[in-house]
Design a protein around this motif. Sequence first.
Motif, PDB file in Angstrom:
ATOM      1  N   VAL A 220       1.051  -1.382  -0.408  1.00 47.40           N
ATOM      2  CA  VAL A 220      -0.006  -0.412  -0.284  1.00 47.40           C
ATOM      3  C   VAL A 220       1.167   0.724  -0.250  1.00 47.40           C
ATOM      4  O   VAL A 220       0.829   2.446  -1.040  1.00 47.40           O
ATOM      5  CB  VAL A 220      -0.647  -0.085   1.320  1.00 47.40           C
ATOM      6  CG1 VAL A 220      -1.616   1.323   1.013  1.00 47.40           C
ATOM      7  CG2 VAL A 220      -1.737  -1.353   0.507  1.00 47.40           C
ATOM      8  N   THR A 221       2.304   1.375   1.031  1.00 44.61           N
ATOM      9  CA  THR A 221       2.675   2.430   0.743  1.00 44.61           C
ATOM     10  C   THR A 221       3.311   2.665  -0.435  1.00 44.61           C
ATOM     11  O   THR A 221       3.541   4.095  -1.027  1.00 44.61           O
ATOM     12  CB  THR A 221       3.807   2.335   1.463  1.00 44.61           C
ATOM     13  OG1 THR A 221       3.687   1.590   2.813  1.00 44.61           O
ATOM     14  CG2 THR A 221       4.761   3.194   1.826  1.00 44.61           C
ATOM     15  N   ALA A 222       3.332   1.748  -1.352  1.00 41.15           N
ATOM     16  CA  ALA A 222       4.400   1.328  -2.309  1.00 41.15           C
ATOM     17  C   ALA A 222       3.718   2.104  -3.321  1.00 41.15           C
ATOM     18  O   ALA A 222       4.507   3.389  -4.618  1.00 41.15           O
ATOM     19  CB  ALA A 222       4.895   0.550  -3.020  1.00 41.15           C
ATOM     20  N   LEU A 223       2.187   1.479  -3.534  1.00 33.57           N
ATOM     21  CA  LEU A 223       1.019   1.848  -4.464  1.00 33.57           C
ATOM     22  C   LEU A 223       1.139   3.855  -4.119  1.00 33.57           C
ATOM     23  O   LEU A 223       0.938   4.971  -5.036  1.00 33.57           O
ATOM     24  CB  LEU A 223       0.496   1.653  -3.747  1.00 33.57           C
ATOM     25  CG  LEU A 223       0.139  -0.019  -4.931  1.00 33.57           C
ATOM     26  CD1 LEU A 223      -0.815  -1.148  -4.492  1.00 33.57           C
ATOM     27  CD2 LEU A 223       0.464  -0.006  -5.818  1.00 33.57           C
ATOM     28  N   VAL A 227       1.606   6.379  -7.133  1.00 35.56           N
ATOM     29  CA  VAL A 227       0.572   6.829  -7.594  1.00 35.56           C
ATOM     30  C   VAL A 227       0.769   8.141  -7.733  1.00 35.56           C
ATOM     31  O   VAL A 227       0.126   9.405  -8.808  1.00 35.56           O
ATOM     32  CB  VAL A 227      -0.269   6.219  -7.062  1.00 35.56           C
ATOM     33  CG1 VAL A 227      -2.175   7.277  -7.694  1.00 35.56           C
ATOM     34  CG2 VAL A 227      -1.029   5.177  -7.847  1.00 35.56           C
ATOM     35  N   LEU A 228       1.052   9.327  -6.714  1.00 32.45           N
ATOM     36  CA  LEU A 228       0.758  10.562  -6.098  1.00 32.45           C
ATOM     37  C   LEU A 228       2.724  10.684  -7.053  1.00 32.45           C
ATOM     38  O   LEU A 228       2.342  12.036  -6.670  1.00 32.45           O
ATOM     39  CB  LEU A 228       1.475  10.507  -4.741  1.00 32.45           C
ATOM     40  CG  LEU A 228       0.587  10.736  -3.472  1.00 32.45           C
ATOM     41  CD1 LEU A 228       0.652  10.610  -2.165  1.00 32.45           C
ATOM     42  CD2 LEU A 228      -0.891  11.309  -3.912  1.00 32.45           C
ATOM     43  N   LEU A 281       8.044  19.947  -9.096  1.00 33.13           N
ATOM     44  CA  LEU A 281       8.163  18.585  -8.908  1.00 33.13           C
ATOM     45  C   LEU A 281       9.409  18.708  -7.775  1.00 33.13           C
ATOM     46  O   LEU A 281       8.946  17.612  -7.219  1.00 33.13           O
ATOM     47  CB  LEU A 281       8.415  18.301 -10.292  1.00 33.13           C
ATOM     48  CG  LEU A 281       8.901  16.676 -10.139  1.00 33.13           C
ATOM     49  CD1 LEU A 281       7.932  15.889 -10.209  1.00 33.13           C
ATOM     50  CD2 LEU A 281       8.978  16.443 -11.597  1.00 33.13           C
ATOM     51  N   LEU A 282       9.759  19.348  -7.554  1.00 35.36           N
ATOM     52  CA  LEU A 282      11.134  19.030  -6.696  1.00 35.36           C
ATOM     53  C   LEU A 282      10.412  19.035  -5.538  1.00 35.36           C
ATOM     54  O   LEU A 282      11.128  18.633  -4.265  1.00 35.36           O
ATOM     55  CB  LEU A 282      11.999  20.352  -6.709  1.00 35.36           C
ATOM     56  CG  LEU A 282      13.451  20.269  -5.565  1.00 35.36           C
ATOM     57  CD1 LEU A 282      14.377  19.079  -5.992  1.00 35.36           C
ATOM     58  CD2 LEU A 282      13.930  22.134  -5.998  1.00 35.36           C
ATOM     59  N   VAL A 283       9.982  20.292  -5.085  1.00 35.33           N
ATOM     60  CA  VAL A 283       8.900  19.974  -3.924  1.00 35.33           C
ATOM     61  C   VAL A 283       8.001  18.953  -3.454  1.00 35.33           C
ATOM     62  O   VAL A 283       7.644  18.392  -2.669  1.00 35.33           O
ATOM     63  CB  VAL A 283       8.416  21.445  -4.042  1.00 35.33           C
ATOM     64  CG1 VAL A 283       7.140  22.038  -2.536  1.00 35.33           C
ATOM     65  CG2 VAL A 283       8.476  23.103  -3.639  1.00 35.33           C
ATOM     66  N   TRP A 284       7.355  18.881  -4.543  1.00 33.78           N
ATOM     67  CA  TRP A 284       5.921  17.787  -4.574  1.00 33.78           C
ATOM     68  C   TRP A 284       7.251  15.999  -4.047  1.00 33.78           C
ATOM     69  O   TRP A 284       6.819  15.273  -3.321  1.00 33.78           O
ATOM     70  CB  TRP A 284       5.226  17.190  -5.735  1.00 33.78           C
ATOM     71  CG  TRP A 284       4.123  16.242  -6.287  1.00 33.78           C
ATOM     72  CD1 TRP A 284       4.719  14.984  -6.826  1.00 33.78           C
ATOM     73  CD2 TRP A 284       3.411  16.964  -5.329  1.00 33.78           C
ATOM     74  NE1 TRP A 284       2.774  14.562  -6.129  1.00 33.78           N
ATOM     75  CE2 TRP A 284       2.542  15.434  -5.515  1.00 33.78           C
ATOM     76  CE3 TRP A 284       2.563  17.135  -4.484  1.00 33.78           C
ATOM     77  CZ2 TRP A 284       1.352  14.912  -4.880  1.00 33.78           C
ATOM     78  CZ3 TRP A 284       1.350  16.682  -3.681  1.00 33.78           C
ATOM     79  CH2 TRP A 284       0.976  15.923  -3.748  1.00 33.78           C
TER      80      TRP A 284
END
Length: 374
Positions: A220-223, A227-228, A281-284
Amino acid sequence: MTTFHRPRDIPQILLSVLFLTLIIVACLWIVQPFILGFAWASTIVIATWPVLIRLQRILFGKRALAVLVMTLLLFLLFVIPIALLVNSLVDGSLPLVHAITSGELTPPDLPWLNSIPLIGAKLYGAWHGLLDMGGAAIMTKVKPYIGTTTTWFVGQAAHIGRFMLHCGLMLLFSALLYWQGEKVAWGVRYFATRLAAKRGDAAVLLAGQAIRAVALGVVVTALVQAVLGGIGLAISGVPYATLLTVVMIFSCLVQLGPLIVLVPSIIWLYWSGDTTWGTVLLVWSCVVGTMDNFIRPVLIRMGADLPMILIISGVIGGLIAFGMIGLFIGPVLLAVTWRLFDTWMREVPPPSDNPEEVLEELEAIEPDRDNQPK
C-alpha cells in the motif's frame, strides 16, 4: 507374562515413506501450474479479508454480493492496468524494433549538451568530433548488440500470455477463497495443529498477521508513493509518465523509493528550461519521498507489531530468492520464525537484572562441587 516386542519391519517402513514421497511429488507436479496463482490469491485474500467482511455487512449480509464486488475490484485494480501497460509497451517498442531491423538507427545529435553551463560547448564539440571520426563505425559495431538485446526483449513477450493466465487464476482462486474463506482457514489451522499442536496453530495465525502487515506496510505504501509521484510527473509534463509510474511502483516495492525516478525527471525539466514545473516537481518529490517514513510504520502495526528491519530484510531477500512472490514469502518466513523463537525464549523466566547476584550464586555452587566426595 512375558511380552515379546515384534522387530520393526524396515523394508515396510522404507517402502511406505517412498510411496508417500511419490504421492506428494505427483500431487505437486499436477498442481504446479496453479501454485503461483494460488499463492497470489492467498496473499491478496488474507490482506483484504477485513474489507470483504465490511462489504458483506454493508450489502445486507450477502456473501455472494460481497465476493462479486471484491472480484470486480481486483479485476479493475490488477488485470486492466497490467493489460494496458503491456499494450503500451508493445506499441512503444515497435518503432524502435523497426529502426533497428531496417538499419535506420543513427547516433543522436544531443543538442541539449550546449545548455550545460561552462562545459556544454566543449562536450557538444567533442561528441560531434567523435561522430565525424567514426560514428558510422561505432554504430556498426553496436548494432549487433542492440539487435541481440531487442530480440531478447521481444522473446520475453512469450511470457506475457503466461502472466495473464496467472492473473486469471488469481481472480478465480480469490473468488473461491472469499466464498469459503472460513472453511479454508479452519482446515489450514487444523492441519497445523495436527503437525505441531498449539505451536502449529500459532504459526498459521502469525503468518496471516505477517501477510497483512506486509500488504499494508509495503504494497500500500508503494502504491501511494508511486501514484502520487506519477500525478506529479503527469502534471509537470514529463513524457512517459505512465511507464515511469510503473517503474516507481517496482522501485518502491524493493525499498529503493520513488526518488530514483523523480530526481532524473527534475533534472530533465531544468535542462529543458522548464524551471517552474521543475521546482514544483522538486517540492512534490520531497513530500512523496519522505511520506513512507510516516505511513509504513502505522500500516505495518495495523497488521502485526513487527520490527521494521525484519520487514525490509524479508522484502529484499525474498525478492532476490523467489521473485515477485518473495515480497510476501520473505517477510512471512522471517516474521513467523522470529515470533516463534521469541515465544520459545520467553517460556523460561528472564535473567536477573543484577549480574553480580548471578556471579555470586555461581561462586557459591562451585565450592559445593569441590567439597563433594570423589
